[in-house]
Write a protein that holds these residues in place. Structure first.
Motif, PDB file in Angstrom:
ATOM      1  N   LYS A  89      34.557  41.890  40.541  1.00 25.90           N
ATOM      2  CA  LYS A  89      35.570  42.913  40.303  1.00 25.90           C
ATOM      3  C   LYS A  89      36.001  42.925  38.842  1.00 25.90           C
ATOM      4  O   LYS A  89      35.825  41.926  38.128  1.00 25.90           O
ATOM      5  N   ALA A 117      38.805  42.517  36.190  1.00 30.34           N
ATOM      6  CA  ALA A 117      40.031  41.728  36.172  1.00 30.34           C
ATOM      7  C   ALA A 117      41.247  42.636  36.059  1.00 30.34           C
ATOM      8  O   ALA A 117      41.197  43.712  35.447  1.00 30.34           O
ATOM      9  N   GLU A 118      42.352  42.196  36.646  1.00 25.94           N
ATOM     10  CA  GLU A 118      43.614  42.926  36.584  1.00 25.94           C
ATOM     11  C   GLU A 118      44.685  42.025  35.970  1.00 25.94           C
ATOM     12  O   GLU A 118      44.677  40.809  36.142  1.00 25.94           O
ATOM     13  N   ASP A 119      45.608  42.651  35.265  1.00 26.81           N
ATOM     14  CA  ASP A 119      46.688  41.902  34.636  1.00 26.81           C
ATOM     15  C   ASP A 119      47.547  41.217  35.696  1.00 26.81           C
ATOM     16  O   ASP A 119      47.854  41.795  36.737  1.00 26.81           O
ATOM     17  N   GLN A 120      47.906  39.968  35.425  1.00 20.61           N
ATOM     18  CA  GLN A 120      48.751  39.162  36.312  1.00 20.61           C
ATOM     19  C   GLN A 120      48.082  38.860  37.652  1.00 20.61           C
ATOM     20  O   GLN A 120      48.763  38.602  38.648  1.00 20.61           O
ATOM     21  N   GLU A 121      46.765  38.892  37.672  1.00 23.65           N
ATOM     22  CA  GLU A 121      46.019  38.597  38.899  1.00 23.65           C
ATOM     23  C   GLU A 121      45.754  37.097  39.005  1.00 23.65           C
ATOM     24  O   GLU A 121      45.432  36.440  38.017  1.00 23.65           O
ATOM     25  N   GLN A 122      45.878  36.570  40.213  1.00 27.95           N
ATOM     26  CA  GLN A 122      45.551  35.166  40.476  1.00 27.95           C
ATOM     27  C   GLN A 122      44.056  35.053  40.762  1.00 27.95           C
ATOM     28  O   GLN A 122      43.508  35.842  41.525  1.00 27.95           O
ATOM     29  N   TYR A 138      35.359  37.720  37.815  1.00 26.56           N
ATOM     30  CA  TYR A 138      36.337  38.612  37.198  1.00 26.56           C
ATOM     31  C   TYR A 138      35.800  39.051  35.836  1.00 26.56           C
ATOM     32  O   TYR A 138      35.519  38.209  34.981  1.00 26.56           O
TER      33      TYR A 138
END
Length: 199
Positions: free
Chosen positions: A68, A70-75, A82
């Motif tokens: 996927k 990556a997304e901000d503030q993603e664990q 990512y």
């Protein structure tokens, strides 16, 4: 160095950098990793920011791992790949929390492998593996230095097997590389290093 020599340290993350020729390189690397890889994989691939990217969909067809953007503030979680979105730097914080930034370009690129590797070194120290694949320019060379200085492990694609030699040769020039491997052998070594700590 044999993978078992690093077993006492354990590994928690793999960070990979690539540029020109990287889609093939990443596909080969990820295709050799098991879906149950017990660590996350973070990727910086230089992408054209003017176009919507389909890199996650393309690479998902080459691997059993979840892939996927990556997304901000993603664990981050094990067994997941990512990828830095176009035109955003990807960083990881202690505890495995991702951050995306649009701060200034580094070596004329955003995302920057150097920033990813430096953040991985700061967050994970000796538990980090950094890997540099094919690409032009020098991105990643400062970052591998940071990973090595914190006790992490550095893997570089043998420039002789790279579509573009610039990034692997720049990383090698730091003198901080643990493994120089043909592209087809990198996944097995990463798996061996990661699995060794589970034994």
């Amino acid at each position: 160095m044999h993978p078992s020599e690093r077993a006492c340290d354990g590994y928690e993350v793999v960070a990979v950098a690539s540029s020109a020729g990287g889609i093939h390189g990443l596909g080969t690397l990820l295709g050799g990793l098991d879906a149950q890889l017990p660590v996350p994989v973070l990727i910086v691939q230089h992408l054209d920011p003017r176009h919507r990217t389909v890199i996650a969909e393309v690479l998902a067809r080459r691997t059993a791992m979840r892939v996927k953007l990556a997304e901000d503030q993603e664990q981050i979680f094990p067994g997941t790949v990512y990828i830095a979105p176009p035109d955003r730097h990807l960083l990881v914080r202690p505890g495995g929390l991702l951050a995306l930034t649009d701060s200034e370009l580094v070596h004329f690129v955003r995302p920057s492998a150097d920033l990813l590797f430096e953040s991985v070194a700061g967050a994970y120290g000796s538990q980090a593996i950094a890997c540099v694949l094919t690409g032009t320019g020098r991105d990643g060379s400062m970052g591998v230095d940071a990973v090595k200085s914190r006790g992490g492990t550095v893997i570089v694609q043998d420039p002789a097997t790279a579509e573009f030699r610039g990034m692997p040769e720049a990383a090698l020039g730091t003198g901080t590389v643990d493994f120089v491997l043909p592209l087809e052998e990198i996944a097995a070594v990463i798996s061996g290093l990661v699995e060794a700590k589970r034994q």
